[in-house]
Design a protein around this motif. Structure first.
Motif, PDB file in Angstrom:
ATOM      1  N   GLY A 111     -68.118  66.684  12.056  1.00 51.34           N
ATOM      2  CA  GLY A 111     -68.013  67.008  10.605  1.00 51.34           C
ATOM      3  C   GLY A 111     -68.874  67.066   9.564  1.00 51.34           C
ATOM      4  O   GLY A 111     -69.093  67.741   8.786  1.00 51.34           O
ATOM      5  N   LEU A 112     -70.054  65.715   9.981  1.00 48.78           N
ATOM      6  CA  LEU A 112     -71.197  65.988   9.217  1.00 48.78           C
ATOM      7  C   LEU A 112     -72.121  67.253   9.235  1.00 48.78           C
ATOM      8  O   LEU A 112     -72.430  67.670   8.205  1.00 48.78           O
ATOM      9  N   PHE A 113     -72.171  67.731  10.605  1.00 48.62           N
ATOM     10  CA  PHE A 113     -72.850  69.084  10.883  1.00 48.62           C
ATOM     11  C   PHE A 113     -72.294  70.198  10.035  1.00 48.62           C
ATOM     12  O   PHE A 113     -72.813  70.991   9.460  1.00 48.62           O
ATOM     13  N   VAL A 114     -70.888  70.268  10.207  1.00 47.74           N
ATOM     14  CA  VAL A 114     -70.268  71.284   9.525  1.00 47.74           C
ATOM     15  C   VAL A 114     -70.115  71.130   8.004  1.00 47.74           C
ATOM     16  O   VAL A 114     -70.642  72.132   7.216  1.00 47.74           O
ATOM     17  N   LEU A 115     -70.098  70.137   7.475  1.00 41.69           N
ATOM     18  CA  LEU A 115     -70.201  70.037   6.084  1.00 41.69           C
ATOM     19  C   LEU A 115     -71.695  70.114   5.634  1.00 41.69           C
ATOM     20  O   LEU A 115     -71.984  70.803   4.442  1.00 41.69           O
ATOM     21  N   VAL A 116     -72.842  69.782   6.257  1.00 38.96           N
ATOM     22  CA  VAL A 116     -74.177  70.211   6.056  1.00 38.96           C
ATOM     23  C   VAL A 116     -74.345  71.867   5.862  1.00 38.96           C
ATOM     24  O   VAL A 116     -75.054  72.351   5.216  1.00 38.96           O
ATOM     25  N   ALA A 117     -73.754  72.335   6.956  1.00 37.95           N
ATOM     26  CA  ALA A 117     -73.946  73.672   7.208  1.00 37.95           C
ATOM     27  C   ALA A 117     -73.372  74.376   6.076  1.00 37.95           C
ATOM     28  O   ALA A 117     -74.050  75.666   5.569  1.00 37.95           O
ATOM     29  N   ILE A 118     -72.254  73.985   5.706  1.00 31.92           N
ATOM     30  CA  ILE A 118     -71.476  74.730   4.544  1.00 31.92           C
ATOM     31  C   ILE A 118     -72.305  74.750   3.227  1.00 31.92           C
ATOM     32  O   ILE A 118     -72.253  75.427   2.466  1.00 31.92           O
ATOM     33  N   PHE A 119     -72.458  73.401   2.887  1.00 28.56           N
ATOM     34  CA  PHE A 119     -73.374  73.061   1.711  1.00 28.56           C
ATOM     35  C   PHE A 119     -74.534  73.152   1.661  1.00 28.56           C
ATOM     36  O   PHE A 119     -75.216  72.371   0.865  1.00 28.56           O
ATOM     37  N   ALA A 120     -75.286  73.436   2.615  1.00 31.10           N
ATOM     38  CA  ALA A 120     -76.744  73.614   2.684  1.00 31.10           C
ATOM     39  C   ALA A 120     -77.408  74.404   1.438  1.00 31.10           C
ATOM     40  O   ALA A 120     -78.509  73.683   1.100  1.00 31.10           O
ATOM     41  N   PRO A 121     -76.952  75.134   1.007  1.00 33.53           N
ATOM     42  CA  PRO A 121     -77.611  75.882  -0.259  1.00 33.53           C
ATOM     43  C   PRO A 121     -77.513  74.896  -1.469  1.00 33.53           C
ATOM     44  O   PRO A 121     -78.376  75.074  -2.435  1.00 33.53           O
ATOM     45  N   LEU A 122     -76.510  73.803  -1.602  1.00 36.16           N
ATOM     46  CA  LEU A 122     -76.443  73.298  -2.601  1.00 36.16           C
ATOM     47  C   LEU A 122     -77.136  71.940  -2.392  1.00 36.16           C
ATOM     48  O   LEU A 122     -77.894  71.382  -3.461  1.00 36.16           O
ATOM     49  N   ILE A 123     -77.404  71.119  -1.210  1.00 38.38           N
ATOM     50  CA  ILE A 123     -78.009  70.087  -0.890  1.00 38.38           C
ATOM     51  C   ILE A 123     -79.544  70.230  -0.420  1.00 38.38           C
ATOM     52  O   ILE A 123     -80.332  68.948  -0.833  1.00 38.38           O
ATOM     53  N   ALA A 124     -79.850  71.296  -0.073  1.00 39.49           N
ATOM     54  CA  ALA A 124     -81.238  71.469   0.678  1.00 39.49           C
ATOM     55  C   ALA A 124     -82.226  71.382  -0.784  1.00 39.49           C
ATOM     56  O   ALA A 124     -81.785  72.108  -1.843  1.00 39.49           O
ATOM     57  N   PRO A 125     -83.114  70.622  -1.007  1.00 38.22           N
ATOM     58  CA  PRO A 125     -84.036  70.659  -2.092  1.00 38.22           C
ATOM     59  C   PRO A 125     -84.680  71.931  -2.522  1.00 38.22           C
ATOM     60  O   PRO A 125     -85.075  72.195  -3.530  1.00 38.22           O
ATOM     61  N   VAL A 163     -89.841  70.141   5.425  1.00 32.97           N
ATOM     62  CA  VAL A 163     -89.032  69.815   6.908  1.00 32.97           C
ATOM     63  C   VAL A 163     -87.649  69.663   6.442  1.00 32.97           C
ATOM     64  O   VAL A 163     -86.731  70.178   7.135  1.00 32.97           O
ATOM     65  N   LEU A 164     -87.202  68.809   5.350  1.00 34.85           N
ATOM     66  CA  LEU A 164     -85.776  68.453   5.122  1.00 34.85           C
ATOM     67  C   LEU A 164     -85.050  69.803   4.965  1.00 34.85           C
ATOM     68  O   LEU A 164     -84.007  70.142   5.341  1.00 34.85           O
ATOM     69  N   SER A 165     -85.532  70.679   4.084  1.00 36.91           N
ATOM     70  CA  SER A 165     -84.878  71.975   3.753  1.00 36.91           C
ATOM     71  C   SER A 165     -84.634  72.744   5.163  1.00 36.91           C
ATOM     72  O   SER A 165     -83.807  73.312   5.220  1.00 36.91           O
ATOM     73  N   ARG A 166     -85.515  73.060   5.727  1.00 37.73           N
ATOM     74  CA  ARG A 166     -85.604  73.689   7.072  1.00 37.73           C
ATOM     75  C   ARG A 166     -84.497  73.025   8.032  1.00 37.73           C
ATOM     76  O   ARG A 166     -83.615  73.634   8.759  1.00 37.73           O
ATOM     77  N   VAL A 167     -84.444  71.767   8.189  1.00 37.94           N
ATOM     78  CA  VAL A 167     -83.203  71.053   8.813  1.00 37.94           C
ATOM     79  C   VAL A 167     -81.789  71.231   8.290  1.00 37.94           C
ATOM     80  O   VAL A 167     -81.170  71.627   9.159  1.00 37.94           O
ATOM     81  N   ALA A 198     -78.930  74.059  10.052  1.00 37.82           N
ATOM     82  CA  ALA A 198     -77.412  73.739  10.436  1.00 37.82           C
ATOM     83  C   ALA A 198     -76.558  74.897  10.179  1.00 37.82           C
ATOM     84  O   ALA A 198     -75.672  75.127  10.988  1.00 37.82           O
ATOM     85  N   GLN A 199     -76.859  75.767   9.100  1.00 38.97           N
ATOM     86  CA  GLN A 199     -76.131  76.816   8.659  1.00 38.97           C
ATOM     87  C   GLN A 199     -76.273  77.862   9.853  1.00 38.97           C
ATOM     88  O   GLN A 199     -75.047  78.698  10.182  1.00 38.97           O
ATOM     89  N   THR A 200     -77.578  78.146  10.120  1.00 40.20           N
ATOM     90  CA  THR A 200     -77.763  79.154  11.336  1.00 40.20           C
ATOM     91  C   THR A 200     -77.165  78.924  12.564  1.00 40.20           C
ATOM     92  O   THR A 200     -76.544  79.632  13.444  1.00 40.20           O
ATOM     93  N   ALA A 245     -83.755  79.704   8.694  1.00 36.79           N
ATOM     94  CA  ALA A 245     -84.028  78.544   9.396  1.00 36.79           C
ATOM     95  C   ALA A 245     -83.604  78.153  10.776  1.00 36.79           C
ATOM     96  O   ALA A 245     -82.317  78.465  10.922  1.00 36.79           O
ATOM     97  N   GLU A 246     -84.402  77.987  11.835  1.00 31.30           N
ATOM     98  CA  GLU A 246     -83.980  77.631  13.077  1.00 31.30           C
ATOM     99  C   GLU A 246     -84.566  76.558  13.812  1.00 31.30           C
ATOM    100  O   GLU A 246     -85.919  76.355  13.682  1.00 31.30           O
ATOM    101  N   TRP A 247     -83.860  75.661  14.113  1.00 29.44           N
ATOM    102  CA  TRP A 247     -84.545  74.322  14.835  1.00 29.44           C
ATOM    103  C   TRP A 247     -85.385  74.381  16.047  1.00 29.44           C
ATOM    104  O   TRP A 247     -86.391  74.019  15.996  1.00 29.44           O
ATOM    105  N   GLY A 248     -85.166  75.433  16.824  1.00 32.42           N
ATOM    106  CA  GLY A 248     -86.132  75.826  18.048  1.00 32.42           C
ATOM    107  C   GLY A 248     -87.283  76.506  17.682  1.00 32.42           C
ATOM    108  O   GLY A 248     -88.289  75.996  18.028  1.00 32.42           O
TER     109      GLY A 248
END
Length: 357
Positions: free
Chosen positions: A43-57, A91-95, A99-101, A258-261
């Motif tokens: 659930g945390l992963f899905v929420l971060v992916a959905i709201f990444a544009p709002l919470i990413a600095p 790094v935080l913003s990329r992470v 999640a969205q990608t 952004a892509e973790w790999g």
């Protein structure tokens, strides 16, 4: 003159009928702990992916702000909580954007492979014949091929050198879809071959039901019990495959998404230099998401097993002595906690009428 009283079962509240709540209430002990941890991480992963544009600095490709460039390989600080990469990205913003990608790729890849694999497996197992033999040979050939190598080849063929977000996402998703189709195909085909020989399927055919009605109403509904487990395992494998493609240089360019790999690949030289933050956080994100999805899948698989459905009731009633009677017309309550423990609260009186406690 005696009258028989039938106690109506209490109606379950709406929240108790929700899928997640129902599964949590069914689980017990360590299984419940695994399910809850998995649901929280997923659930945390899905929420971060959905709201990444709002919470990413910052943006995933942003290199500077009003005060100037971020700088390369900056350690964690108040301005950049996870530091910056060798390319000067936060790094935080990329992470967070990664999640969205990952969610895009999971949704597209798993849904496409689910529908294609289930449909092919259902048709192959139900009709058999030469079509079944051809599909089995093709799927076995794909399944025997190294999955990551096949994904690399498909990504090269599909992407055609594109580096934009949707071009890269669809290239990764479709390449993963090709790898996953044989897994759904084999499971559904085996279940279809078994179920189509059951008496209720034969009865439906005798009553004149069409092949389509028998396949989708009787066979498919009973052949999908293991799909939640395969779905979750494939979702976690999709993240690993996407990360593998990016790590090997066949993923999405940093200016497109952004892509973790990809971030792990660029952090290889940093690790040997003592710069730990550029590799730690993308790798930790991959581990936590894969762990959460896998825990949910394993727990759902256990709860879907009919042999384990009554485990919670039996465990709660363990130690109680069953009351039995061999007197005609007497009570008949068997097993730890009685029939209420073995049949999820169901018991019957001497007339066969169901009584709920």
């Amino acid at each position: 003159m005696s009258t028989d009283t039938v106690i109506q079962p209490p109606k379950r509240r709406l929240r108790d009928r929700l899928p997640v709540v129902h599964q949590v209430r069914q689980s017990v002990g360590l299984q419940r702990g695994m399910l809850v941890v998995g649901l929280v991480l997923t659930g945390l992963f899905v929420l971060v992916a959905i709201f990444a544009p709002l919470i990413a600095p910052f943006g995933f490709a942003q290199l500077r702000d009003l005060e100037g460039p971020f700088g390369s390989q900056q350690p964690p600080s108040a301005e950049h909580l996870f530091g910056t990469t060798v390319g000067g990205y936060d790094v935080l913003s990329r992470v967070l954007w990664g999640a969205q990608t990952a969610l895009y790729v999971i949704v597209i890849a798993v849904i496409l492979s689910l529908f294609a694999g289930v449909l092919l497996g259902l048709v192959s197992g139900y009709f058999g014949g030469w079509l079944d033999r051809v599909l089995v040979v093709v799927c076995d050939a794909i399944y025997a091929f190294p999955s990551l190598l096949l994904a690399i080849v498909m990504a090269i063929v599909i992407s055609g050198g594109q580096s934009n977000l949707w071009g890269g996402v669809f290239a990764a998703a479709i390449s993963i879809t090709v790898v996953f189709i044989p897994q759904y195909f084999r499971v559904i085909r085996a279940e279809t071959v078994r179920i189509k020989a059951e008496a209720y399927v034969e009865s439906a055919k005798v009553l004149g039901a069409s092949n389509g009605r028998v396949m989708f109403r009787h066979v498919l509904r009973n052949a999908t019990r293991t799909l939640p487990l395969i779905f979750t395992l494939n979702a976690s494998e999709a993240i690993l495959t996407l990360a593998g493609l990016g790590f090997l240089g066949f993923g999405i360019e940093p200016t497109a998404a952004a892509e973790w790999g990809y971030d792990l690949n660029k952090a290889l030289s940093d690790v040997s230099s003592g710069i730990w933050w550029t590799a730690l956080y993308p790798g930790l994100a991959i581990v936590l998401v894969v762990l959460g999805i896998t825990l949910v899948g394993e727990s759902l698989n256990d709860l879907a097993d009919p042999r384990l459905r009554g485990r919670r009731r039996v465990a709660q009633a363990s130690g109680e002595v069953a009351e039995t009677s061999v007197v005609p017309g007497g009570t008949l309550i068997a097993g730890p906690g009685g029939l209420a423990g073995l049949e999820d609260g169901e018991s019957f009186d001497e007339h066969g009428i169901e009584v709920r406690s």
